[in-house]
Design an enzyme around this catalytic site. Structure first.
Site, PDB file in Angstrom:
ATOM      1  N   TYR A 120    -107.252 -34.817  68.644  1.00  0.00           N
ATOM      2  CA  TYR A 120    -106.903 -36.120  67.822  1.00  0.00           C
ATOM      3  C   TYR A 120    -106.143 -36.044  66.726  1.00  0.00           C
ATOM      4  O   TYR A 120    -104.863 -36.710  66.568  1.00  0.00           O
ATOM      5  CB  TYR A 120    -108.283 -36.839  67.536  1.00  0.00           C
ATOM      6  CG  TYR A 120    -108.052 -37.974  66.524  1.00  0.00           C
ATOM      7  CD1 TYR A 120    -107.253 -39.169  66.916  1.00  0.00           C
ATOM      8  CD2 TYR A 120    -108.189 -37.898  65.009  1.00  0.00           C
ATOM      9  CE1 TYR A 120    -107.381 -40.264  66.128  1.00  0.00           C
ATOM     10  CE2 TYR A 120    -108.229 -38.916  64.352  1.00  0.00           C
ATOM     11  CZ  TYR A 120    -107.619 -40.209  64.659  1.00  0.00           C
ATOM     12  OH  TYR A 120    -107.347 -41.124  63.719  1.00  0.00           O
ATOM     13  N   SER A 126    -103.896 -40.210  59.689  1.00  0.00           N
ATOM     14  CA  SER A 126    -105.324 -39.727  59.646  1.00  0.00           C
ATOM     15  C   SER A 126    -105.134 -38.391  58.716  1.00  0.00           C
ATOM     16  O   SER A 126    -104.240 -37.610  58.875  1.00  0.00           O
ATOM     17  CB  SER A 126    -105.904 -39.477  60.911  1.00  0.00           C
ATOM     18  OG  SER A 126    -107.132 -38.839  60.379  1.00  0.00           O
ATOM     19  N   LYS A 186    -101.969 -37.052  66.083  1.00  0.00           N
ATOM     20  CA  LYS A 186    -101.464 -37.779  64.864  1.00  0.00           C
ATOM     21  C   LYS A 186    -100.237 -37.173  64.138  1.00  0.00           C
ATOM     22  O   LYS A 186     -99.184 -37.591  63.943  1.00  0.00           O
ATOM     23  CB  LYS A 186    -102.718 -38.011  63.763  1.00  0.00           C
ATOM     24  CG  LYS A 186    -103.460 -39.114  64.396  1.00  0.00           C
ATOM     25  CD  LYS A 186    -103.049 -40.381  64.420  1.00  0.00           C
ATOM     26  CE  LYS A 186    -104.005 -41.285  64.932  1.00  0.00           C
ATOM     27  NZ  LYS A 186    -103.373 -42.666  65.135  1.00  0.00           N
TER      28      LYS A 186
HETATM   29  P1  NAD Z   1    -110.080 -49.112  67.104  1.00  0.00           P
HETATM   30  O1  NAD Z   1    -110.421 -48.552  68.107  1.00  0.00           O
HETATM   31  O2  NAD Z   1    -111.079 -50.470  66.643  1.00  0.00           O
HETATM   32  O3  NAD Z   1    -108.692 -50.067  67.204  1.00  0.00           O
HETATM   33  C1  NAD Z   1    -107.485 -49.350  67.951  1.00  0.00           C
HETATM   34  C2  NAD Z   1    -106.974 -50.580  68.785  1.00  0.00           C
HETATM   35  O4  NAD Z   1    -105.941 -50.251  69.854  1.00  0.00           O
HETATM   36  C3  NAD Z   1    -108.188 -51.265  69.668  1.00  0.00           C
HETATM   37  O5  NAD Z   1    -108.156 -52.655  69.514  1.00  0.00           O
HETATM   38  C4  NAD Z   1    -107.729 -50.702  71.011  1.00  0.00           C
HETATM   39  O6  NAD Z   1    -107.974 -51.564  71.976  1.00  0.00           O
HETATM   40  C5  NAD Z   1    -106.044 -50.602  70.994  1.00  0.00           C
HETATM   41  N1  NAD Z   1    -105.448 -49.685  71.738  1.00  0.00           N
HETATM   42  C6  NAD Z   1    -105.915 -48.297  72.023  1.00  0.00           C
HETATM   43  N2  NAD Z   1    -105.019 -47.772  73.021  1.00  0.00           N
HETATM   44  C7  NAD Z   1    -103.939 -48.812  73.055  1.00  0.00           C
HETATM   45  C8  NAD Z   1    -102.975 -48.848  73.851  1.00  0.00           C
HETATM   46  N3  NAD Z   1    -102.409 -47.776  74.649  1.00  0.00           N
HETATM   47  N4  NAD Z   1    -102.196 -50.154  73.940  1.00  0.00           N
HETATM   48  C9  NAD Z   1    -102.601 -51.160  73.400  1.00  0.00           C
HETATM   49  N5  NAD Z   1    -103.733 -51.192  72.504  1.00  0.00           N
HETATM   50  C10 NAD Z   1    -104.394 -50.054  72.449  1.00  0.00           C
HETATM   51  O7  NAD Z   1    -109.739 -48.189  66.092  1.00  0.00           O
HETATM   52  P2  NAD Z   1    -109.521 -48.156  64.302  1.00  0.00           P
HETATM   53  O8  NAD Z   1    -110.671 -47.833  63.488  1.00  0.00           O
HETATM   54  O9  NAD Z   1    -109.351 -49.504  63.841  1.00  0.00           O
HETATM   55  O10 NAD Z   1    -108.224 -47.520  64.101  1.00  0.00           O
HETATM   56  C11 NAD Z   1    -107.014 -47.741  64.087  1.00  0.00           C
HETATM   57  C12 NAD Z   1    -105.837 -46.664  64.022  1.00  0.00           C
HETATM   58  O11 NAD Z   1    -106.365 -46.035  62.728  1.00  0.00           O
HETATM   59  C13 NAD Z   1    -106.103 -45.572  64.908  1.00  0.00           C
HETATM   60  O12 NAD Z   1    -104.594 -45.067  65.435  1.00  0.00           O
HETATM   61  C14 NAD Z   1    -106.827 -44.649  64.558  1.00  0.00           C
HETATM   62  O13 NAD Z   1    -106.524 -43.188  64.929  1.00  0.00           O
HETATM   63  C15 NAD Z   1    -106.371 -44.572  63.041  1.00  0.00           C
HETATM   64  N6  NAD Z   1    -107.201 -44.138  62.231  1.00  0.00           N
HETATM   65  C16 NAD Z   1    -108.518 -44.540  62.005  1.00  0.00           C
HETATM   66  C17 NAD Z   1    -109.722 -44.020  61.264  1.00  0.00           C
HETATM   67  C18 NAD Z   1    -110.825 -44.421  61.288  1.00  0.00           C
HETATM   68  O14 NAD Z   1    -111.948 -43.830  60.749  1.00  0.00           O
HETATM   69  N7  NAD Z   1    -111.413 -45.494  62.003  1.00  0.00           N
HETATM   70  C19 NAD Z   1    -109.211 -42.916  60.411  1.00  0.00           C
HETATM   71  C20 NAD Z   1    -107.880 -42.502  60.340  1.00  0.00           C
HETATM   72  C21 NAD Z   1    -106.973 -43.101  61.229  1.00  0.00           C
HETATM   73  N1  UFG Z   2    -122.568 -37.675  58.918  1.00  0.00           N
HETATM   74  C1  UFG Z   2    -123.900 -37.324  59.106  1.00  0.00           C
HETATM   75  N2  UFG Z   2    -124.674 -37.875  59.963  1.00  0.00           N
HETATM   76  C2  UFG Z   2    -124.173 -38.903  60.983  1.00  0.00           C
HETATM   77  C3  UFG Z   2    -122.717 -39.094  60.943  1.00  0.00           C
HETATM   78  C4  UFG Z   2    -122.192 -38.438  60.078  1.00  0.00           C
HETATM   79  O1  UFG Z   2    -124.411 -36.685  58.375  1.00  0.00           O
HETATM   80  O2  UFG Z   2    -124.911 -39.316  61.916  1.00  0.00           O
HETATM   81  C5  UFG Z   2    -121.674 -37.096  58.121  1.00  0.00           C
HETATM   82  C6  UFG Z   2    -120.785 -36.063  58.352  1.00  0.00           C
HETATM   83  O3  UFG Z   2    -121.145 -34.697  58.815  1.00  0.00           O
HETATM   84  C7  UFG Z   2    -119.506 -36.150  57.364  1.00  0.00           C
HETATM   85  C8  UFG Z   2    -119.728 -37.550  56.825  1.00  0.00           C
HETATM   86  O4  UFG Z   2    -121.182 -38.068  56.968  1.00  0.00           O
HETATM   87  O5  UFG Z   2    -120.211 -35.531  56.248  1.00  0.00           O
HETATM   88  C9  UFG Z   2    -118.702 -38.408  57.488  1.00  0.00           C
HETATM   89  O6  UFG Z   2    -118.732 -38.248  58.776  1.00  0.00           O
HETATM   90  P1  UFG Z   2    -117.954 -39.528  59.810  1.00  0.00           P
HETATM   91  O7  UFG Z   2    -118.236 -39.015  61.213  1.00  0.00           O
HETATM   92  O8  UFG Z   2    -118.128 -40.747  59.226  1.00  0.00           O
HETATM   93  O9  UFG Z   2    -116.498 -39.203  59.275  1.00  0.00           O
HETATM   94  P2  UFG Z   2    -115.537 -37.552  59.479  1.00  0.00           P
HETATM   95  O10 UFG Z   2    -115.141 -37.646  57.972  1.00  0.00           O
HETATM   96  O11 UFG Z   2    -116.517 -36.785  60.328  1.00  0.00           O
HETATM   97  O12 UFG Z   2    -114.154 -38.289  60.254  1.00  0.00           O
HETATM   98  C10 UFG Z   2    -113.350 -39.286  59.901  1.00  0.00           C
HETATM   99  C11 UFG Z   2    -112.613 -39.930  61.360  1.00  0.00           C
HETATM  100  C12 UFG Z   2    -112.144 -39.154  61.968  1.00  0.00           C
HETATM  101  C13 UFG Z   2    -111.002 -38.279  61.256  1.00  0.00           C
HETATM  102  C14 UFG Z   2    -111.536 -37.543  60.378  1.00  0.00           C
HETATM  103  C15 UFG Z   2    -110.513 -36.961  59.705  1.00  0.00           C
HETATM  104  O13 UFG Z   2    -113.887 -40.539  61.899  1.00  0.00           O
HETATM  105  O14 UFG Z   2    -111.434 -39.951  62.854  1.00  0.00           O
HETATM  106  O15 UFG Z   2    -112.332 -38.453  59.318  1.00  0.00           O
HETATM  107  O16 UFG Z   2    -109.830 -37.680  58.786  1.00  0.00           O
HETATM  108  F1  UFG Z   2    -110.522 -37.258  62.085  1.00  0.00           F
END
Ligand code: NAD
Ligand code: UFG
Length: 336
Positions: free
Chosen positions: A150, A126, A154
């Site tokens: 978090y 991330s 990572k």
């Molecule tokens: P998500 O929660 O939709 O998907 C994660 C999946 O992993 C889920 O299906 C959950 O049930 C499964 N899971 C969690 N812990 C587990 C375990 N111990 N054993 C087996 N399964 C498990 O999240 P996502 O948005 O699809 O994110 C996927 C990956 O990408 C994560 O590692 C997250 O940290 C990373 N990531 C996500 C974002 C984002 O904004 N969505 C940004 C940066 C990184």
């Molecule tokens: N925001 C609002 N209102 C809301 C939600 C978000 O104004 O109700 C704004 C936030 O302040 C930010 C932007 O929208 O400026 C994006 O916010 P998100 O919550 O969608 O995403 P973030 O950038 O805060 O976080 C994401 C992932 C995290 C990760 C982070 C850094 O969700 O998991 O990027 O990689 F840690």
């Protein structure tokens, strides 16, 4: 026979799109998920769009014996490790849970992979590993100063994988640092289905457009950005998924470990996202300016040039495509 790729967390938001893209590229994806943040109901929909039966093993990635059985039962060529917990606020409230799941899961997976002789791995990292950036765009050599539990989980997994690669030259590992993934598959059969209240901007906008929520709170209009609202690099989840397929191909011929940003290189403000979502849904999105959210930063966006050079892929879908696909998925979702 097509190569089998294990996708941990493959029932979740990003993992399911990676599974779809792997199938399209001719691979045979196999999912391991414990459904702690997803539903088994995604799998039949995923099998339909993948045009192949997606095998899923219900298991926790911390259960090394269960993982070893998966490796013994299938000729797995490589692993995409998406399983993990991802809420910044939940991580602050329950740090041990986050370290146990995210770090413990990676340790068990690496052990099971080593025992099975499978040493090609793509890890869902991330942009949170950077914390507050000194400058934009953020390159992979920017300081790594995660500011949340978090983000630290990572970075610790990245360090573990760097050490694993240093200890044994036959490992091939990509650390993919996602910026802000958003949007959904064009079929509207899979997408982000957060349980409870969404944390992220795009699913919240979809809820407001669907009249599930009265308004969007814009966290701060006094940031040092062009319109005063926060700026982020929103990457379409299908462009993100394509990056994983390209990373697997790259690792097939390149040992060692590499960190790559997955973003678009362009930042958009919250107000620009709201305007794009209004274009997508054809409705006005009520909004209210609210105080800054603790822990937020003004702006960050990726320098994606290393990923583009190394992987030969570029994110090409824009915020209008992101919002259109997120909106279609919101209208199609049946699980709430
Ligand atoms: P998500 O929660 O939709 O998907 C994660 C999946 O992993 C889920 O299906 C959950 O049930 C499964 N899971 C969690 N812990 C587990 C375990 N111990 N054993 C087996 N399964 C498990 O999240 P996502 O948005 O699809 O994110 C996927 C990956 O990408 C994560 O590692 C997250 O940290 C990373 N990531 C996500 C974002 C984002 O904004 N969505 C940004 C940066 C990184
Ligand atoms: N925001 C609002 N209102 C809301 C939600 C978000 O104004 O109700 C704004 C936030 O302040 C930010 C932007 O929208 O400026 C994006 O916010 P998100 O919550 O969608 O995403 P973030 O950038 O805060 O976080 C994401 C992932 C995290 C990760 C982070 C850094 O969700 O998991 O990027 O990689 F840690």
């Amino acid at each position: 026979m097509a190569d089998a790729i294990l996708v941990t967390g493959g029932a979740g938001y990003i993992g399911s799109h990676i599974v779809a893209e792997l199938a399209r590229a001719g691979y045979r994806p196999i999912v391991v998920d414990n459904f702690c943040n997803s539903s088994p109901s995604a799998l039949p929909r995923l099998s339909r769009i993948a045009a192949q039966e997606i095998r899923c093993v219900t298991a926790d990635v911390r259960d090394q014996a269960a993982l070893s059985r998966v490796f013994a039962g299938h000729a797995i060529a490589a692993v995409v490790h998406c399983a993990g917990l991802k809420s910044v606020s939940e991580g602050e409230a329950q740090p041990a849970l986050y370290y146990d799941n995210n770090v413990g899961g990676a340790i068990a997976l690496v052990d099971a992979m080593a025992a099975a002789g499978v040493k090609r791995l793509v890890f869902s990292s991330s942009a949170a590993v950077y914390g507050q950036p000194d400058r934009n765009p953020v390159t992979e050599s920017a300081p790594l100063r995660p500011q949340s539990v978090y983000g630290r989980t990572k970075r610790i997994v990245e360090q573990l994988l760097e050490d694993v690669a240093a200890s044994d030259r036959s490992w091939r590992i990509a650390l993919l640092r996602y910026f802000n993934p958003a949007g959904a598959h064009a079929s509207a059969a899979i997408g982000e289905a957060p349980s409870g209240i969404p944390n992220n901007l795009v699913p919240l906008l979809a809820d407001v457009a669907a009249e599930r929520r009265a308004e969007i709170a814009v966290y701060g209009n006094d940031w040092p950005t062009p319109d005063g609202t926060g700026v982020r690099d929103y990457i379409h989840v299908m462009d993100l998924a394509a990056g994983h397929v390209a990373a697997l191909a790259y690792l097939a011929s390149t040992p060692g470990v590499i960190a790559l940003n997955l973003g678009t290189g362009r930042g958009y403000s919250v107000l620009e996202l709201i305007a794009a979502f209004e274009r997508a849904c054809g409705r006005a999105i009520p909004r209210r300016f609210a105080p800054r959210r603790p822990g937020d930063v003004a702006a960050y966006y990726a320098d994606p040039s290393r990923a583009e050079a190394v992987l030969g892929v570029r994110a090409h879908r824009d915020i209008d495509a992101i919002c259109a696909d997120a909106w279609r998925w919101r209208l199609n979702r049946v699980d709430d």
